[in-house]
Motif scaffolding. Structure first.
Motif, PDB file in Angstrom:
ATOM      1  N   ALA A 163     -11.108  19.794 -43.117  1.00  0.00           N
ATOM      2  CA  ALA A 163     -10.641  19.024 -44.275  1.00  0.00           C
ATOM      3  C   ALA A 163     -10.097  19.959 -45.357  1.00  0.00           C
ATOM      4  N   THR A 164     -10.828  21.067 -45.601  1.00  0.00           N
ATOM      5  CA  THR A 164     -10.358  22.037 -46.593  1.00  0.00           C
ATOM      6  C   THR A 164      -8.983  22.570 -46.211  1.00  0.00           C
TER       7      THR A 164
ATOM      8  N   SER B 156      -8.568  24.513 -52.614  1.00  0.00           N
ATOM      9  CA  SER B 156      -8.777  24.612 -51.175  1.00  0.00           C
ATOM     10  C   SER B 156      -8.049  25.809 -50.589  1.00  0.00           C
TER      11      SER B 156
ATOM     12  N   VAL C 186     -14.570  21.162 -52.005  1.00  0.00           N
ATOM     13  CA  VAL C 186     -13.604  20.135 -52.395  1.00  0.00           C
ATOM     14  C   VAL C 186     -13.719  18.874 -51.535  1.00  0.00           C
ATOM     15  N   PRO C 187     -13.556  18.966 -50.194  1.00  0.00           N
ATOM     16  CA  PRO C 187     -13.654  17.727 -49.412  1.00  0.00           C
ATOM     17  C   PRO C 187     -15.042  17.096 -49.492  1.00  0.00           C
TER      18      PRO C 187
ATOM     19  N   ILE D 199      -6.421  19.888 -46.929  1.00  0.00           N
ATOM     20  CA  ILE D 199      -6.185  19.715 -48.366  1.00  0.00           C
ATOM     21  C   ILE D 199      -5.395  20.892 -48.931  1.00  0.00           C
TER      22      ILE D 199
END
Lengths: 302, 286
Positions: free
Chosen positions: A39-40, A272, B133-134, A43
């Protein structure tokens, strides 16, 4: 090998039936460790600021370019490398010296060892506060108190943190990490085959020769381990920088900068991207540290 | 053998005495040097309000009541309860999640085992800030930011360092015991619970100890998730802000520091052996 004994056919089904209770744990392992990082990564390629959510979209390499070109971020990359490398190297060297000392038998050895470990147990925030206020403070800190005690009222009373900010952070971290390195190296020393050492002494080797040709090669694995674990954790260090200097005076490292980008600027995409840079950086530092240590030793193993 | 060992120094007794003095004095100097900062915190904590702000090193009067005054200045008991909740629940969670995972990685034979182990090591190297962050975004969606749950729940699923450490311990327990249990008809789960867990008790204790210390020490996690909700602060957060709001009462800040350091040091004194073992076991090959 009894585990491989069951015949094929029924074997496979039966084996899976027996394993079934442990599978959920494994699936979680993969899902929980890797998904957030994926996910990072995703992003990091997005334009996403939580203050302007309507502008969310694909950004390509923009965030990475921002990370690399922004002078603040660039200097925090340099600070991270400098901070990590010096803390790991200094605490490894100090730890080695202390481990060599504690490997000898003397009265009070156990007590000295316990006292040596104490800094590692201090809550990192408390340790950072302790260094900032109890030791470095120009008016009531220990360092200036000792200077006054030794040289009298006219003693120099420097403001340690503003004159040498990065060194101040490094010293505090070295204090906390030396005991850790010392413990790993001490374990290495105590697993050293004693008969080889005795034989070398009988053959007339000096203490230094024994250290260089027997002890050091044996310790290589432990030095590598200490360097590796130390790098992993010091690259991530947040508490000391946040507490001692609040990232000012050129001491902001990448974790601190990520925190700022994320928590104060709300730029999720750029935070990120900086995070991905930290991961790549820690892999680079770790492998560089490993290579440095092993090349030091390789010459001497021959 | 013993005669050879004794003959090792081989030099004059003068040399040996010098050596004895050198070893002892370096040892004592180091021990003092590394512990002085901690002792100084304690000494400042019991100084009078005025003396704490001077450059004096030794208290003129001993104000042990400073430790009690800290509790009046800030809701320390509440912070302590939050810290305890975080650390105890996380440790419990790690025991439930990491033991089976470590067993599967150390003592079960299956394809892809090494690849999964590499993922665990990779996860260990991942700084918490990188995935913040996520994860933060996810916890906002669950409505749990402002509480400690975003920090506790993950431990019930996975913790890379604990899995790594436990695997290293499990590897030191001979496969034969598990094979024998399986021949007697045990499933993997029974073999784990009945054979491996009792034998690996010191390793499990060390892992629990590390998890407790790590969460007790954690600052970034509570800062990120409970930063704006004072009611859920942990001790480490409270300590950092204590200084800001009680600027002049420097001795009280130091007394609070002592109160926060104490549990970890007491825990260590009781469990020194398994703590040291835990650190050295990370180096087991396999």
């Amino acid at each position: 090998m009894p585990t491989q004994a069951p015949p094929k056919g029924i074997g496979a089904a039966a084996r899976w039936a027996r394993r079934a209770p442990l599978l959920p744990a494994l699936i979680f392992t993969i899902a929980v460790t890797q998904l957030p990082f994926v996910a990072t990564l995703i992003i990091s390629f997005l334009q996403w600021n939580s203050l302007a959510p309507e502008n969310r979209g694909f950004a390509g390499l923009d965030n990475y370019i921002a990370v690399i070109t922004d002078p603040n971020l660039r200097s925090s990359v340099l600070t991270t490398v400098l901070l990590t490398a010096s803390v790991v190297l200094i605490s490894l060297l100090l730890g080695l010296g202390i481990a060599l000392l504690l490997d000898r038998k003397f009265r009070g050895r156990g007590l000295v060892r316990t006292m040596m470990i104490a800094p590692f147990l201090v809550v990192p925030v408390a340790a950072a506060l302790l260094w900032k206020h109890a030791l470095y403070n120009p008016e009531y800190g220990l360092f200036n108190g000792v200077l006054k005690w030794i040289f009298g009222e006219s003693a120099a009373q420097p403001d340690w943190i503003s004159t040498m900010p990065l060194t101040a952070v490094i010293a505090a971290l070295v204090w906390q990490w030396t005991p850790f390195m010392m413990l790993i190296l001490l374990a290495g020393l105590q697993s050293r085959p004693q008969d080889a050492v005795e034989a070398a002494f009988i053959d007339g080797a000096t203490g230094f020769q024994v250290f260089r040709y027997l002890t050091l090669p044996h310790l290589r694995q432990y030095l590598e381990l200490g360097g590796l674990l130390g790098s992993i954790y010091i690259v991530q260090n947040f508490d000391a920088v946040f507490t001692i200097t609040s990232g000012g005076l050129g001491t902001a490292n990448l974790p601190y900068t990520i925190y700022q980008t994320f928590y104060q600027a709300h730029d999720y995409g750029q935070a990120s991207a900086a995070g991905v840079v930290v991961v790549i950086g820690s892999i680079l530092i770790a492998s560089f540290a490993l290579r440095a240590v092993s090349s030091l030793l390789r010459d001497e193993v021959k | 053998m013993s005669t050879i060992t004794q003959a090792k120094p081989r030099k004059g007794s003068w040399d040996r005495k010098l050596h004895w003095v050198a070893t002892h004095s370096i040892g004592i100097a180091l021990a003092i040097g590394f512990t002085t900062p901690i002792v100084f915190v304690f000494l400042t904590a019991v100084m009078s309000d005025k003396q704490a702000l001077s450059s004096n090193l030794w208290p003129q009067e001993w104000h042990f009541e400073n430790f009690l005054r800290v509790f009046e200045k800030a809701p320390m008991l509440e912070y302590m309860a939050n810290s305890l909740m975080y650390s105890l629940l996380a440790t419990l969670g790690v025991m439930l999640s990491a033991i089976p995972t470590a067993y599967a990685l150390a003592r079960m034979k299956w394809r892809g085992r090494n690849a999964v182990f590499l993922l665990v090591v990779a996860a260990m190297m991942l700084p918490p800030q990188v995935v913040a962050v996520p994860l933060y975004d996810m916890w906002i969606n669950f409505g749990l930011t402002g509480t400690l749950w975003p920090l506790v729940i993950p431990y019930f699923l996975f913790d890379a360092f604990s899995v790594f450490l436990l695997r290293q311990f499990f590897l030191t327990i001979p496969q034969d015991y598990i094979d024998a249990a399986k021949i007697d008809g045990c499933s993997e789960l029974t073999a784990l619970v009945r054979v491996l867990v009792p034998m690996a008790r010191p390793g499990i204790a060390a892992t629990a100890l590390f998890c407790f210390l790590f969460t007790w020490n954690d600052y970034f996690g509570p800062l990120l998730y409970t930063g704006e909700n004072k009611g859920n602060w942990t001790l480490s957060l409270a300590l950092a802000s204590f200084r800001g709001s009680h600027q002049v009462e420097w001795n009280l800040t130091m007394a609070a520091t002592v109160l926060i350091m104490a549990p970890a040091i007491v825990l260590f004194l009781f469990a020194q052996k398994s703590f040291v073992k835990g650190i050295t076991f990370t180096g087991v090959k396999g």
